[in-house]
Design a protein around this motif. Structure first.
Motif, PDB file in Angstrom:
ATOM      1  N   SER A  84      46.249  39.153  36.576  1.00 20.99           N
ATOM      2  CA  SER A  84      45.853  38.841  37.950  1.00 20.99           C
ATOM      3  C   SER A  84      47.016  38.974  38.907  1.00 20.99           C
ATOM      4  CB  SER A  84      45.337  37.415  38.017  1.00 20.99           C
ATOM      5  OG  SER A  84      46.394  36.533  37.683  1.00 20.99           O
ATOM      6  N   THR A  96      44.713  38.429  42.547  1.00 23.40           N
ATOM      7  CA  THR A  96      43.413  39.076  42.625  1.00 23.40           C
ATOM      8  C   THR A  96      42.872  39.088  41.206  1.00 23.40           C
ATOM      9  OG1 THR A  96      44.207  40.501  44.380  1.00 23.40           O
ATOM     10  CG2 THR A  96      42.170  41.172  43.279  1.00 23.40           C
ATOM     11  N   TRP A  97      41.670  38.611  41.052  1.00 26.35           N
ATOM     12  CA  TRP A  97      41.111  38.449  39.712  1.00 26.35           C
ATOM     13  C   TRP A  97      39.756  39.141  39.685  1.00 26.35           C
ATOM     14  CZ3 TRP A  97      36.743  35.806  37.770  1.00 26.35           C
ATOM     15  CH2 TRP A  97      36.773  35.471  36.403  1.00 26.35           C
ATOM     16  N   HIS A  98      39.504  39.829  38.618  1.00 26.31           N
ATOM     17  CA  HIS A  98      38.264  40.601  38.559  1.00 26.31           C
ATOM     18  C   HIS A  98      37.620  40.459  37.198  1.00 26.31           C
ATOM     19  CE1 HIS A  98      35.993  44.500  38.023  1.00 26.31           C
ATOM     20  NE2 HIS A  98      35.439  43.983  39.101  1.00 26.31           N
ATOM     21  N   ARG A 148      26.871  41.367  42.857  1.00 22.57           N
ATOM     22  CA  ARG A 148      28.272  41.697  43.152  1.00 22.57           C
ATOM     23  C   ARG A 148      28.816  40.651  44.116  1.00 22.57           C
ATOM     24  NH1 ARG A 148      28.896  47.756  44.701  1.00 22.57           N
ATOM     25  NH2 ARG A 148      28.088  47.036  46.702  1.00 22.57           N
ATOM     26  N   LYS A 159      32.305  38.974  46.078  1.00 24.80           N
ATOM     27  CA  LYS A 159      33.694  39.005  46.490  1.00 24.80           C
ATOM     28  C   LYS A 159      33.967  37.638  47.082  1.00 24.80           C
ATOM     29  CE  LYS A 159      35.387  43.341  47.980  1.00 24.80           C
ATOM     30  NZ  LYS A 159      35.634  44.255  49.077  1.00 24.80           N
ATOM     31  N   THR A 209      38.455  31.114  39.446  1.00 22.89           N
ATOM     32  CA  THR A 209      38.365  32.325  38.623  1.00 22.89           C
ATOM     33  C   THR A 209      37.463  32.076  37.420  1.00 22.89           C
ATOM     34  OG1 THR A 209      40.462  31.673  37.572  1.00 22.89           O
ATOM     35  CG2 THR A 209      40.587  33.217  39.394  1.00 22.89           C
ATOM     36  N   ASP A 216      29.437  41.727  38.801  1.00 25.38           N
ATOM     37  CA  ASP A 216      30.799  42.119  39.136  1.00 25.38           C
ATOM     38  C   ASP A 216      31.372  41.079  40.093  1.00 25.38           C
ATOM     39  OD1 ASP A 216      32.433  45.151  39.621  1.00 25.38           O
ATOM     40  OD2 ASP A 216      32.933  43.356  40.777  1.00 25.38           O
ATOM     41  N   CYS A 217      32.553  40.588  39.792  1.00 23.51           N
ATOM     42  CA  CYS A 217      33.121  39.523  40.619  1.00 23.51           C
ATOM     43  C   CYS A 217      34.607  39.742  40.854  1.00 23.51           C
ATOM     44  CB  CYS A 217      32.888  38.185  39.926  1.00 23.51           C
ATOM     45  SG  CYS A 217      33.760  36.823  40.687  1.00 23.51           S
ATOM     46  N   THR A 218      34.984  39.707  42.117  1.00 21.86           N
ATOM     47  CA  THR A 218      36.402  39.786  42.484  1.00 21.86           C
ATOM     48  C   THR A 218      36.756  38.530  43.260  1.00 21.86           C
ATOM     49  OG1 THR A 218      36.133  42.161  42.738  1.00 21.86           O
ATOM     50  CG2 THR A 218      38.141  41.185  43.647  1.00 21.86           C
ATOM     51  N   TYR A 270      39.884  36.588  45.373  1.00 17.89           N
ATOM     52  CA  TYR A 270      41.223  36.578  45.956  1.00 17.89           C
ATOM     53  C   TYR A 270      41.672  35.132  46.101  1.00 17.89           C
ATOM     54  CZ  TYR A 270      39.621  41.241  47.178  1.00 17.89           C
ATOM     55  OH  TYR A 270      39.107  42.504  47.109  1.00 17.89           O
TER      56      TYR A 270
END
Ligand SMILES: Cc1cc2nc3c(=O)[nH]c(=O)nc-3n(C[C@H](O)[C@H](O)[C@H](O)COP(=O)(O)OP(=O)(O)OC[C@H]3O[C@@H](n4cnc5c(N)ncnc54)[C@H](O)[C@@H]3O)c2cc1C
Lengths: 283, 149, 787
Positions: free
Chosen positions: C92, C167-169, C315, C317, C335, C352-354, C356
């Protein structure tokens, strides 16, 4: 929590209390129930050098009738007023307002005199006291005087009391009038975002007397005089009530804060006035 | 925080202007002003003991007058801090003749208030600021009435 | 001879044994500790959200009456350079900027410690604080996490460009494709506001460092005394074996008492320097700035679905505000605890997950009841309702359509990060629908609408992940600790039992619940079991109480330790009854000879025998005590359905909750009264977030809700009656089958309330309002929509 240092006096007479106040002037504060003053001191927002506790001064509390006037001692607690049968009978408006204040613990400690003298713009009592045309008897070094409720509240946290005067009695003329209190409660503090109290009398199908007191909306509580004028001498009907409510915020300099914008407060004043009128006048 | 106010003075703008700029009048009329000392042209250091009822605090700060356009308008910059908080703001002040012998003084103020006092009593800040402003101009009106032509 | 069967304690609504001491003021909280010669510490805090410190003058404070010591950031710097972060999320690019216990030359949030005074008493300490002179040069502040990452935003830390901590995805399937190909795509932004945890007991510490022995004893308000001990040791270099952390009674935590804080470290430093006990106790307004906050997310969400209501993709963000520094567990909350469970109880193939993680000029955030899961649940539960509205389908129907079916467990979510152990989502929904009489309720709503009244019905069908475990998963997530739990079960010669648990109950009632587990496992009376916790000198080791793990992991550790005790006791019992161990069985709370049940021994019989040890079976040691370190194989996944019914006052915007029905499933229930209690408190907090709780900052980083005059904690009078019911779906891997219930109410409640309000407003075309739904906000929405 630690207040700044102060000296504490517990006078046994009103004379002694007034002498202490006169001696220390601006440095001194009366201590009644302590439920507004002590929190401020503990946050160190208030740092009086001297506290004059009037809890041991005789004759400052209690509820009695003096001819046609209902007399409430300044040191009477909110809870005593809430539970008094004399108040329920003679002045149902006060009995209705009391339970709106804080919780039972607060009401057991806090006093009506303390609340009025503190003049928190969001407190409940001022709305009722204004609506009822109460007289506030105060005693100072030069004797006593009675201040009409509408002259008592000067500005935010500011009253017509001089630093060396003690509020002794709340005198309510013409008891028995119908009343209603409507409050939009601040979910955090429990105080009024807006509170509207109505006291009224009808004769021969017409509104013979009307008092509308508004608290919470502005820096100081006020009478909704324009709205009162709409109703006075006219029959109470859905139309006249609505017409009056529409005038309820006239002249009010509504305060914006975290909990409500000035615009919303203004709106609430009208809505709650309509509701309070409706209940008080049975329309 | 934004506050506004409008005050009527029974004197023409020139005279109101003179009083509003007079350090002695300022010292006497600023609520709770304990000292007001010039540190530069149009700039003063002040010690104020302000507040409302039992809620009082002592603030050290500066008062500066700028954008002077006599006798029409000026800006009043105020900056102060004390144990319970701080304030920094500017008041835009304008004078308009009202008839022949009176003046309307309009104030539009913008201030940042901060510190513990804001955190625990934000609801009282706007009404208190308004009250202090009203007190100031009421005192000025009295000063003007009392001072010789 | 008939033998009395002991009544089963597990499942009984036994009153909390903790309550008599709490109700009568006999609890021992940190601030109740009074030691001889104890000094008091107070902290001077920044009045600015962001500023440079240009000068500090402590001379007059130092000379003030009763003052023993004054410290500034510079004095502390060399002793304790930084507070620790213990959740170092991998992959991350996590930045961990220095976090000084007292600010050195710059303050980054309102309320950050700037100096401290130790004095003979609290009055003197406070008076001396007033004498410290600090000059600040105010700097522009940034309080919005989305703005903080923009070019040109004020920078908090020189070594963290764009204030971006990480930033974590995480993703599974192909959400982009699902969104591209979908019949319908719902897009919505959600603000999940900042909250103040508000434990009734504020934080505090009494540190007592013995200069002669080098021993430190510290009383703390902690959810995890051993973690505190470890972190204190790491930060201050005091060897772990020289530290004793005591958290006897703790008045609530909600996650805010997991981290190690500056105040505790400073008290220790002062005590070590002065050789005297030093006490520190937060005031409420101090608590509101100095104790971690929770939530504070901005989320952009897209949900893809077929026209029939089947969800095909999600999705997300999210911008999470971390505040000015990284608190102990902060990076894990937005996270792992958020991103893994985003698809809730729905079978969503593509997700899908991002996230910040962003520094802002505000108090650091960390876990707060639910920690990440409320943020996730709110998002998906709102989206499902938005989808239902878009397709004009019943929200219950859309849920039904997308539930993971009961026969699909264990079920692994699309991102692969979690495997749900068991569930029956349809079951809780059906039961809740029946309880509210859904059809009748909808008819009532129609009637109300005809009369011009605004009534709304809102659902929340949640699943959450708790009983945080296993340790291997902790490692994979970068959590710097194990997620097992320990227990020691000690049977005294008289048969009375002491249980030492590594968890750290702080109001939940596990002293009672654990005794119930032991009572059944060992056939003893509940009142003969004492549960000890919160003292590192007594407890072997432990990971503490958070993530609804106490009963699930700690309780399981106790159950297994009890079983070990029984194994040993069985051998002794057999020896005593002169039969072979194979001929003895445990039945109805006793060891009985098979086929001759009237010949039996109780645990007490065996215990006495084992301590006398005059005659022991071959190879069996004296005493009757066993310990167990239990590391679960998976988390547990409680779930349920909450339904909220509201009516809105059209003229004022005020929301009244008319009914609140909750059907929860946390597996077998140890004590229904405790579970109800957890749900009541949890739902209260969830409703409060939905309707009125909100920490408000101004643009300069000033906290405007600094006391309870402005910050609205829920009170009993604000809340409706809760109608609670349950279904029971055991966890297949937990020795007791149980699942956690500590956070479920909070996780479930907020979306149920908001969904109900939006449902009420839907005839006006209103689709969404952000929490909290304060009257003015609702009124404005109505005004705007009716225009
Ligand atoms: C938790 C809590 C909740 C509350 N909720 C509400 C609410 O919902 N609505 C509401 O209206 N109020 C509320 N209050 C305030 C409460 O009603 C107080 O009791 C009241 O405002 C002050 O009364 P007191 O007797 O406590 O006065 P004190 O705090 O003792 O005094 C207040 C001020 O008045 C002055 N004073 C007191 N008595 C006299 C006198 N006889 N003559 C002259 N000066 C005097 C004092 O010097 C002081 O400046 C709440 C208070 C608390 C602590």
């Amino acid at each position: 929590m630690y207040p700044a240092p102060f000296r504490y006096h517990a006078p046994r007479s009103l004379d002694e209390a007034i002498r202490l106040l006169a001696e220390h002037g601006d440095e001194a504060k009366i201590l009644a129930g302590g439920h507004s003053l002590l929190p401020a001191m503990r946050l160190r927002l208030a740092q009086p050098k001297v506290l004059v506790d009037i809890g041991r001064v005789p004759d400052l509390s209690g509820i009695r009738l003096d001819g046609g006037t209902l007399v409430i001692g300044a040191m009477t607690t909110h809870r005593e007023i809430e539970r008094s049968s004399a108040v329920k009978e003679r002045c149902p408006l006060l009995a209705e307002v009391a339970p709106h204040i804080g919780d039972v613990q607060v009401r057991h400690r806090g006093t009506i005199g303390g609340s009025l003298a503190h003049a928190d713009p969001a407190s409940d009592w001022p709305a009722a006291i204004l609506a009822l045309d109460a007289g506030l008897k105060v005693i100072g070094p030069n004797g006593e005087r009675t201040i009409p409720a509408r002259d008592f509240f000067v500005d935010v946290l500011t009253t017509a009391l001089a630093p060396d005067e003690v509020l002794a009695e709340i005198r309510i003329p013409r008891p028995g009038r119908a009343g209603a209190y409507e409050k939009a409660r601040n979910r955090a503090s429990g105080f009024a975002v807006v509170g509207v109290a109505v006291a009224a009398e009808q004769q021969d199908g017409k509104v013979a007397s009307i008092g509308i007191g508004i608290t919470g909306a502005a820096g100081r509580p006020a009478r909704a005089e324009a709205a009162e004028q709409v109703l006075l001498g006219r029959p109470a009907s859905p139309d006249t009530l609505s017409e009056a409510a529409a005038q309820a915020a006239v002249g009010l300099d509504c305060t914006p804060d975290l909990h409500a914008s000035a615009e919303y407060r203004r709106h609430l004043v009208q809505i709650l006035t309509r509701r309070a009128l409706s209940r008080a006048l049975g329309v | 925080m934004r506050i506004e106010g409008s005050y009527r003075f029974d004197a023409p703008p020139e005279r109101v202007w003179a009083v509003l700029q007079d350090p002695a009048a300022l010292a006497a009329c600023i609520p709770g002003c304990q000292t007001l000392e010039p540190v530069a042209e149009h700039e003063f250091a002040a010690t104020l003991s302000v507040g409302v009822a039992a809620f009082k605090g002592t603030y050290n700060g500066r008062v500066r007058v700028a954008e002077l356009d006599p006798p029409h308008r000026y800006d009043l910059h105020v900056e102060g801090s004390g144990r319970t908080g701080f304030v920094k703001g500017v008041g835009h002040i304008s004078l308009e003749p009202d008839g022949g012998s009176a003046t309307q003084v309009k104030v539009v103020g913008d201030a940042q208030v901060g510190g513990p006092v804001l955190s625990v009593a934000s609801r009282l800040v706007v009404p208190t600021a308004k009250m202090l402003m009203n007190q100031f101009f009421a005192a000025m009106q009295r000063w003007l009435r009392a001072s010789p032509m | 001879m008939a033998v009395a069967t002991p009544t089963k304690a597990f499942g009984a609504a036994i009153k909390r044994r903790e309550d008599p001491r709490f109700i009568t003021g006999k609890g021992q909280y940190t601030d109740d500790v009074r030691l001889l010669n104890m000094a008091t510490m107070a902290i001077l805090r920044s009045p600015y959200g962001h500023a440079r410190i240009t000068r500090i003058d402590v001379e007059s404070a130092r000379r003030a009456p009763g003052v023993l010591a004054v410290y500034t950031g510079k004095d502390i710097q060399s002793v304790a350079p930084s507070m620790p972060c213990a959740w170092l999320i991998p992959n991350s690019d996590l930045k961990t900027p220095n976090y000084p216990p007292l600010a050195v030359d710059r303050v980054r949030y309102f309320g950050e410690g700037v100096a401290m005074v130790v004095a003979e008493n609290g009055y003197q300490a406070k008076d001396a604080l007033d004498l410290i002179e600090v000059d600040y040069e105010p700097l522009p502040a940034v309080v919005d996490q989305e703005q903080a990452v923009q070019e040109g935003a004020p920078q908090l830390h020189d070594d963290v460009p764009h204030n971006l901590a990480f930033t974590w995805h995480i993703a599974g399937g192909d959400a982009d494709a699902a969104i591209r190909d979908a019949d319908v795509v719902i897009r919505q932004r959600f603000i999940n506001q900042r909250l103040l945890p508000t434990a009734i007991e504020t934080r505090g510490a009494v540190a007592d460092f013995n200069q002669a022995t080098g021993d430190l004893t510290i009383w703390l308000t902690s959810q995890n005394p051993h973690i505190h001990r470890l972190l204190i040791s790491l930060v201050l270099g005091i060897p772990e074996h020289k530290i004793r952390v005591i958290a006897r009674d703790v008045g609530g935590g909600f996650g805010s008492k997991i981290p190690l804080y500056a105040g505790e470290v400073l008290a220790i430093i002062a005590s070590r320097d002065l050789g005297r006990p030093v006490r520190w106790s937060e005031e409420r307004s101090e608590n509101y700035v100095a104790t971690t906050h929770g939530r504070d997310h901005i989320q952009d969400v897209e949900l893809a679905a077929n026209r029939d209501g089947r969800i095909t993709g999600l999705r997300v963000k999210a911008w999470a505000s971390l505040g000015a520094y990284l608190s102990t567990a902060a990076p894990g909350v937005p996270t792992w605890l958020f991103g893994l469970i985003l698809s809730g109880c729905y079978d969503i193939p593509n997700a899908d997950c991002t996230v910040y993680g962003v520094f802002t000029n505000k108090t650091p955030t960390d876990a707060y009841r639910g920690a990440g899961r409320p943020e996730a649940t709110y998002l998906i539960e709102r989206m499902v309702d938005l989808l239902a509205a878009e397709l004009k389908l019943d929200p219950a129907e859309v849920r039904r359509k997308n539930f993971i079916p009961a026969d699909k467990f264990p079920y692994t979510v699309a991102n692969g990060g979690l495997t749900y152990d068991s569930g029956n989502y349809q079951g809780t929904l059906d039961k809740a629908l029946e309880l509210v009489d859904y059809q009748a309720l909808r008819r009532e709503q129609e009637e109300a609408r005809r009369q011009g009244r605004m009534m709304g019905i809102g659902f929340s069908t949640y699943v959450e992940v708790c009983g945080l475990a296993p340790s291997a998963a902790a490692g994979a997530m970068g959590f710097q600790g194990g997620l097992w739990e320990s227990a020691t079960v000690r049977v005294h010669p008289t048969g009375k039992v002491v249980v030492l648990t590594g968890t750290s109950p702080h109001g939940q009632g596990e002293e009672t619940a654990f005794a119930q587990i032991v009572a059944d496992e060992l056939g003893v009376d509940v009142n003969d079991v004492e549960v000890v916790h919160g003292d590192t000198a007594q407890i072997q080791y432990g990971m503490g109480t958070y993530g609804s793990r106490t009963a699930v992991v700690g309780g399981a550790a106790i159950a297994v330790a009890c079983q070990k005790v029984r194994e040993k006791a069985l051998k002794i019992a057999a020896h005593m009854m002169e039969v072979a161990p194979e001929d003895v069985e445990w039945a109805d709370g006793r060891f009985r000879v098979k086929g001759a049940p009237e010949t039996s021994k109780t645990i007490a019989d065996v215990a006495l025998h084992s301590y006398l040890a005059w005659s022991m079976p071959q190879g069996v040691t004296p005493g009757l005590e066993e310990g167990h370190f239990y590391d679960p194989s998976n988390n547990v996944f409680p779930f349920g359905c909450h339904i909220c019914v509201v009516e809105i006052d059209r003229d004022t915007g005020d929301v009244a909750i008319k009914r609140y029905v909750a059907v929860d499933d946390c597996g077998p229930v140890i004590n229904p009264m405790l579970v109800d209690g957890q749900l009541h408190g949890g739902i209260a907090q969830g409703i409060a977030q939905a309707l009125f709780e909100e920490a408000v900052y101004d643009e300069n980083g000033q906290l405007l809700t600094g006391t309870m005059m402005d910050y609205a904690v829920p009170k009993a009078a604000d809340l409706p009656k809760f109608e609670l019911a349950r279904t029971v779906t055991p966890s297949p891997h937990n020795p007791l089958g149980i699942k956690g219930i500590g956070e479920a109410g909070t996780i479930a409640a907020s979306p149920a309330v908001v969904n109900a309000v939006v449902d009420a407003l839907s005839p006006l075309g209103i689709k969404h309002i952000d929490m909290p739904l304060k009257p003015e906000k609702v009124w404005r929405a109505i005004e705007q929509a009716s225009r």
